[in-house]
Design a protein around this motif. Structure first.
Motif, PDB file in Angstrom:
ATOM      1  N   GLU A  11       0.831  -1.202   0.000  1.00 11.67           N
ATOM      2  CA  GLU A  11       0.000   0.000   0.000  1.00 11.67           C
ATOM      3  C   GLU A  11       0.863   1.248   0.000  1.00 11.67           C
ATOM      4  N   THR A  12       2.028   1.126   0.620  1.00 11.92           N
ATOM      5  CA  THR A  12       3.007   2.211   0.607  1.00 11.92           C
ATOM      6  C   THR A  12       4.339   1.642   0.130  1.00 11.92           C
ATOM      7  N   ILE A  13       5.155   2.542  -0.388  1.00 13.22           N
ATOM      8  CA  ILE A  13       6.511   2.162  -0.766  1.00 13.22           C
ATOM      9  C   ILE A  13       7.480   3.182  -0.201  1.00 13.22           C
ATOM     10  N   ASP A  14       8.717   2.769  -0.026  1.00 11.61           N
ATOM     11  CA  ASP A  14       9.758   3.701   0.384  1.00 11.61           C
ATOM     12  C   ASP A  14      10.132   4.557  -0.816  1.00 11.61           C
ATOM     13  N   PHE A  15      10.355   5.843  -0.577  1.00 10.27           N
ATOM     14  CA  PHE A  15      10.674   6.781  -1.642  1.00 10.27           C
ATOM     15  C   PHE A  15      11.765   7.714  -1.147  1.00 10.27           C
ATOM     16  N   ILE A  16      12.847   7.818  -1.882  1.00  7.01           N
ATOM     17  CA  ILE A  16      13.919   8.756  -1.546  1.00  7.01           C
ATOM     18  C   ILE A  16      13.685  10.043  -2.316  1.00  7.01           C
ATOM     19  N   ASN A  17      13.631  11.132  -1.596  1.00  5.57           N
ATOM     20  CA  ASN A  17      13.392  12.436  -2.217  1.00  5.57           C
ATOM     21  C   ASN A  17      14.696  12.957  -2.815  1.00  5.57           C
ATOM     22  N   ASN A  18      14.865  12.701  -4.099  1.00  6.16           N
ATOM     23  CA  ASN A  18      16.051  13.173  -4.815  1.00  6.16           C
ATOM     24  C   ASN A  18      15.779  14.467  -5.567  1.00  6.16           C
ATOM     25  N   THR A  19      14.708  15.163  -5.201  1.00  7.97           N
ATOM     26  CA  THR A  19      14.390  16.435  -5.846  1.00  7.97           C
ATOM     27  C   THR A  19      15.128  17.562  -5.130  1.00  7.97           C
ATOM     28  N   SER A  20      14.868  18.783  -5.535  1.00  6.33           N
ATOM     29  CA  SER A  20      15.516  19.940  -4.909  1.00  6.33           C
ATOM     30  C   SER A  20      14.621  20.621  -3.887  1.00  6.33           C
ATOM     31  N   ALA A  21      13.441  20.029  -3.613  1.00  5.46           N
ATOM     32  CA  ALA A  21      12.512  20.637  -2.668  1.00  5.46           C
ATOM     33  C   ALA A  21      11.945  19.574  -1.727  1.00  5.46           C
TER      34      ALA A  21
END
Length: 108
Positions: A11-21
């Motif tokens: 239902e959820t997944i791990d996500f690494i925020n590789n954005t600039s915000a």
């Protein structure tokens, strides 16, 4: 024979925020061929949870009506019927009039 190893329900997944915000909770995230919704705030460079299943009220174009079961897409912060340069969002679970501002979408 190949063996599968159970990892999580999905239902959820791990996500690494590789954005600039920083990502705020509830923000719609494009995952190439689908969308997810941030379950929590995810600062730049950190890992957080993204919901990839569920029903969400999402901002929608006010120039289109939607019907139950209709496939919809996400572009420029709005749900729309046209897939051109848009990310698949899911399908409509409640009709929306043309003037409606919110679409109730099942993502999966």
């Amino acid at each position: 024979m190949a063996q599968a190893k159970y990892v999580q329900r999905g239902e959820t997944i791990d996500f690494i925020n590789n954005t600039s915000a920083d990502i705020v909770a509830g923000e719609v995230i494009s995952l190439s061929n689908r969308i997810g919704v941030a379950a929590t705030a995810i600062p730049v460079g950190t890992k957080g949870a993204i919901n990839v299943m569920g029903v969400y009220d999402l901002p929608a174009l006010t120039t289109e009506a939607f019907t139950i079961g209709q496939t919809v897409y996400f572009k420029d912060g709005k749900v729309q019927a046209t897939e051109t340069d848009a990310t698949p969002a899911g399908w409509i679970i409640e009709p929306k009039s043309q003037a409606g501002t919110i679409a109730r979408v099942k993502i999966d």
